[in-house]
Design a protein around this motif. Sequence first.
Motif, mmCIF file in Angstrom:
data_model
loop_
_atom_site.group_PDB
_atom_site.id
_atom_site.type_symbol
_atom_site.label_atom_id
_atom_site.label_comp_id
_atom_site.label_asym_id
_atom_site.label_seq_id
_atom_site.Cartn_x
_atom_site.Cartn_y
_atom_site.Cartn_z
ATOM 1 N N GLU A 97 30.895 33.575 46.564
ATOM 2 C CA GLU A 97 31.834 33.455 45.462
ATOM 3 C C GLU A 97 31.953 34.813 44.771
ATOM 4 O OE1 GLU A 97 30.911 30.557 42.502
ATOM 5 O OE2 GLU A 97 32.620 31.084 41.245
ATOM 6 N N TYR A 98 33.152 35.322 44.741
ATOM 7 C CA TYR A 98 33.411 36.636 44.146
ATOM 8 C C TYR A 98 34.003 36.436 42.752
ATOM 9 C CZ TYR A 98 32.893 38.138 48.976
ATOM 10 O OH TYR A 98 32.419 38.357 50.235
ATOM 11 N N GLU A 99 33.310 36.942 41.736
ATOM 12 C CA GLU A 99 33.834 36.866 40.368
ATOM 13 C C GLU A 99 34.591 38.159 40.072
ATOM 14 O OE1 GLU A 99 30.633 36.118 37.698
ATOM 15 O OE2 GLU A 99 30.027 34.273 38.705
ATOM 16 N N LEU A 100 35.885 38.080 40.200
ATOM 17 C CA LEU A 100 36.718 39.262 39.994
ATOM 18 C C LEU A 100 37.244 39.225 38.560
ATOM 19 C CD1 LEU A 100 38.608 39.092 43.409
ATOM 20 C CD2 LEU A 100 36.482 40.290 42.871
ATOM 21 N N ASP A 101 36.355 39.576 37.620
ATOM 22 C CA ASP A 101 36.673 39.425 36.199
ATOM 23 C C ASP A 101 37.949 40.151 35.805
ATOM 24 O OD1 ASP A 101 34.487 37.917 35.941
ATOM 25 O OD2 ASP A 101 33.241 39.408 34.935
ATOM 26 N N GLY A 102 38.137 41.315 36.358
ATOM 27 C CA GLY A 102 39.306 42.095 35.992
ATOM 28 C C GLY A 102 40.603 41.379 36.293
ATOM 29 N N TYR A 103 40.530 40.456 37.213
ATOM 30 C CA TYR A 103 41.722 39.685 37.575
ATOM 31 C C TYR A 103 41.674 38.259 37.034
ATOM 32 C CZ TYR A 103 42.563 43.422 40.948
ATOM 33 O OH TYR A 103 42.798 44.622 41.527
ATOM 34 N N TRP A 104 40.650 37.937 36.273
ATOM 35 C CA TRP A 104 40.461 36.573 35.774
ATOM 36 C C TRP A 104 40.492 35.582 36.929
ATOM 37 C CZ3 TRP A 104 44.921 38.779 32.880
ATOM 38 C CH2 TRP A 104 44.483 39.521 31.794
ATOM 39 N N LEU A 105 39.712 35.884 37.934
ATOM 40 C CA LEU A 105 39.820 35.107 39.158
ATOM 41 C C LEU A 105 38.470 35.042 39.864
ATOM 42 C CD1 LEU A 105 42.130 33.890 40.946
ATOM 43 C CD2 LEU A 105 42.116 36.041 42.173
ATOM 44 N N TYR A 130 53.143 32.200 50.149
ATOM 45 C CA TYR A 130 53.093 31.245 49.053
ATOM 46 C C TYR A 130 52.778 31.966 47.765
ATOM 47 C CZ TYR A 130 52.510 28.213 53.045
ATOM 48 O OH TYR A 130 52.678 27.591 54.223
ATOM 49 N N LEU A 131 53.472 31.595 46.739
ATOM 50 C CA LEU A 131 53.274 32.258 45.461
ATOM 51 C C LEU A 131 52.738 31.273 44.431
ATOM 52 C CD1 LEU A 131 53.634 34.815 43.783
ATOM 53 C CD2 LEU A 131 55.958 34.085 43.292
ATOM 54 N N TYR A 132 51.645 31.639 43.846
ATOM 55 C CA TYR A 132 51.034 30.836 42.795
ATOM 56 C C TYR A 132 50.851 31.720 41.564
ATOM 57 C CZ TYR A 132 49.683 27.729 46.588
ATOM 58 O OH TYR A 132 49.691 26.900 47.660
ATOM 59 N N ARG A 133 50.753 31.081 40.436
ATOM 60 C CA ARG A 133 50.425 31.831 39.241
ATOM 61 C C ARG A 133 49.145 31.264 38.638
ATOM 62 N NH1 ARG A 133 54.676 31.848 34.639
ATOM 63 N NH2 ARG A 133 53.686 29.923 34.059
ATOM 64 N N ILE A 134 48.312 32.163 38.175
ATOM 65 C CA ILE A 134 47.099 31.722 37.500
ATOM 66 C C ILE A 134 47.487 31.252 36.111
ATOM 67 C CG2 ILE A 134 44.818 32.411 36.704
ATOM 68 C CD1 ILE A 134 44.923 34.595 38.869
ATOM 69 N N PRO A 135 47.126 30.036 35.748
ATOM 70 C CA PRO A 135 47.537 29.492 34.451
ATOM 71 C C PRO A 135 47.201 30.420 33.293
ATOM 72 C CG PRO A 135 46.463 27.805 35.746
ATOM 73 C CD PRO A 135 46.285 29.102 36.484
ATOM 74 N N GLN A 136 48.072 30.451 32.310
ATOM 75 C CA GLN A 136 47.902 31.218 31.079
ATOM 76 C C GLN A 136 47.963 32.720 31.286
ATOM 77 O OE1 GLN A 136 44.226 29.323 29.484
ATOM 78 N NE2 GLN A 136 45.513 28.930 27.713
ATOM 79 N N THR A 137 48.225 33.142 32.456
ATOM 80 C CA THR A 137 48.355 34.579 32.680
ATOM 81 C C THR A 137 49.629 34.820 33.477
ATOM 82 O OG1 THR A 137 47.346 34.792 34.861
ATOM 83 C CG2 THR A 137 45.860 34.650 32.980
ATOM 84 N N SER A 138 49.952 36.038 33.619
ATOM 85 C CA SER A 138 51.095 36.361 34.469
ATOM 86 C C SER A 138 50.619 36.934 35.795
ATOM 87 C CB SER A 138 52.005 37.344 33.753
ATOM 88 O OG SER A 138 51.238 38.414 33.261
ATOM 89 N N VAL A 162 39.750 32.163 35.633
ATOM 90 C CA VAL A 162 38.848 32.373 34.503
ATOM 91 C C VAL A 162 39.681 32.492 33.228
ATOM 92 C CG1 VAL A 162 37.114 33.927 33.529
ATOM 93 C CG2 VAL A 162 37.221 33.548 36.002
ATOM 94 N N ASP A 163 39.212 31.887 32.167
ATOM 95 C CA ASP A 163 39.954 31.908 30.908
ATOM 96 C C ASP A 163 40.063 33.336 30.380
ATOM 97 O OD1 ASP A 163 41.123 31.525 28.496
ATOM 98 O OD2 ASP A 163 39.403 30.545 27.547
ATOM 99 N N PRO A 164 41.246 33.893 30.375
ATOM 100 C CA PRO A 164 41.390 35.277 29.899
ATOM 101 C C PRO A 164 41.249 35.393 28.388
ATOM 102 C CG PRO A 164 43.543 34.370 30.409
ATOM 103 C CD PRO A 164 42.536 33.329 30.818
ATOM 104 N N TYR A 165 41.300 34.260 27.697
ATOM 105 C CA TYR A 165 41.247 34.299 26.236
ATOM 106 C C TYR A 165 39.845 34.030 25.697
ATOM 107 C CZ TYR A 165 46.335 34.286 26.407
ATOM 108 O OH TYR A 165 47.641 34.616 26.644
ATOM 109 N N ASP A 166 38.849 34.139 26.554
ATOM 110 C CA ASP A 166 37.477 33.939 26.108
ATOM 111 C C ASP A 166 37.132 34.974 25.029
ATOM 112 O OD1 ASP A 166 35.007 32.764 26.072
ATOM 113 O OD2 ASP A 166 34.188 34.125 27.585
#
Lengths: 182, 527
Positions: free
Chosen positions: B122-130, B220-228, B254-258
């Motif tokens: 599992e890769y925590e790519l914080d910079g991408y909130w992902l 396929y194009l997806y968007r991460i919720p609450q972010t662009s 990952v919640d970007p508004y933490d």
Amino acid sequence: MKMIDLNDEKKLVEAAKKDLNKFGEVYDLYVKKIYSYVAYLVGNSQAAEDIVSETFEKAMLNIDKFEYRGYSFGAWLYTIARNLVYDKSKSKKTLSLDEIETFIGSKEDDPEDLYEKKNNSDYLKSILLTLNDEQREIVYLRYIQDYSIKEVCKMTGRSEDSVKSLCKRALSKLKENYGKNK
Amino acid sequence: MEKINNDQKLIKQLQNLKEVEPVNDKFYANLKTRLVNQRKLEMAVDDNFVATEKSTPRFSGFNFIMGGLSVAALASIIVVVVVAFSPTYFISNNTVAQLEDKPDFVKETKIDINGNVVQANEYELDGYWLNVTLPTNWEMENKNFDKDKLDKVVFTNKTAGKIVVTNNIEEDYKFIAQNNSLEDFAGFNLVKFTLTQLKNQSSRLDVLTNVVNQLFENNYLYRIPQTSNYIIFSTKSDFDSKLISAIVADIEAVDPYDNWNVYADQAYTGVSFAYPGSYELAKKDDYSYSISKSFVTDNYFKNITKINVDLSLYKSTKNLSEQKYLNGIAFNTNQKVSSILDINELNLETENGNVNFKLDITLKSDCDKSCIFKEDQEKIIQLEKELGLIYSSIKFEPVKTEGWGQVDSLNKRFRLLLPAGFDKTTSNNSLKVINLDQINFVYKDFDYSIYLYQNSKLAELNTNIVEEGFVKFNEVKLDSINYEIYKSSEDILYLTKLNDKIVILVTNLQNNNRLFVESLLTNVNIK
């Protein structure tokens, strides 16, 4: 269209920054592309020459201010040219058929398949006239000049969504009109 | 000439078109000569005059291009590209390619692929909130990924292909085009089928179905919720939907508004937005806010001492043109934020009808505007993302009626609910019944008049409006009540039809607060 290698461009631009006498090499790299772009926009040979001249004069004067930050020097030149077009004429002029024929004079020099190539190329150019100004500009930059969507965004000041949408609509319209009345 | 139905064939033909040549064959050469001569002239001048130019240490007006689908898009775009899938993803634990010296953002875990549990990272790519979970036979090429720099992340699998996480969508779009034959539509139906399958399994991601297969062909194009931020899966016709489904199901946004604060004024303005917890918020007036932070002591930036964001929030009644031109730069006001800070053009001014968003950066005195991009560029990228999140978080909610007072008037012909702060006994706020058809009131410094007409007067009213030069400029729908809004040079006239009565609210344009006015109208009840 042959794409310009970004690394090659960077070397030339950095060299020109250090020694403006080398600006000519950057000029050679882009002048034909910029002229072609402006010609498509203004539809007038003399106006195109004036704007291209001013574009490169501005670029030469301000090359020190340009820095690579996600966009090529070429994209910067297109932006300057586009702004000048808008400065000169508040509304973009729509190309008339006569004007486009003047600009798109065939310079085919390959005798082999000349007839077919010329016909196909000229036909496609005539189909391009069915696009509105915005679509034609986007098609020109994105497909004829092969610039990236991000660079087209930079050049035209549009968002990615807008550019992609225009590309999509333009291609659909071109496909729709291709083959009609032939 | 045969019809052409394939985008790629058409694009190839366009790419083969020759450039337009000038009528004057010597134009290129002449211009070059002129530029060279101009340069020689300048050099001669430079030899005689030495000019020094000092840049101002402070610049303002970093603004952002607004507009679009629904949210701004200042933040970097994330692209996850899955290329060249093959059915060979089923991995036995004995053949796992383990990462040596795992970075701290990689954790061992397991992933279920269609009932087969396999070892995964599992890769925590914080910079991408992902967070991305991949079977361990996918290897991360750049193990030194730095979230602050937003390096591109590339995962490879010798047999299955690549996954790329990047903030440079364009670069990877080219990558897709080069590696995926876009003319290969044999798998198109399969792609459509799998889209549905993925949609069902990826509830944590917003599926932008209207974009899928339009611009990205078989991606396929997806968007991460609450972010662009976006995720794009690029596939070939022989891709394995089970593997994609498993990966999508394990992608965690990952919640970007933490650790951010939320400002909400639900009682009066109905406006809310989020801002970083380390910033200070100041309310300038009812609809203007300042969010700022000083960097004098923490040395986060090398050259920036203070950042100030001004938000002006309102519901504009203007019909904004599609494009604006400021400082020679054209940009689309009706699209999402798509521009980032640009070294070459610093003074963009923009609004999208609801929001005006300005960034003011104070630099150290020995720094001109270019130095921040040389020495603070990576942090500026993060700043852009923060600002994009602030903008994305702005919401306009209907004003709540709780706490509002009631005023019965006009022989109880209608009832008007007013904000809790309204008090007809004070000098600042007043209520005056002019006649049976008109009631005037002042709330704070806003002056309003409300008229009530019987339905029979509507025709006469409309006629008068036209004759007096009122121009219909907008039409809005609020709570199933239709409001037709008219505008004159001095007043804004709101009309609404309730039962068989016409209610008109006239406001002073100088003090017009559209949210407030609309709220008043929603609280007018015919008795």
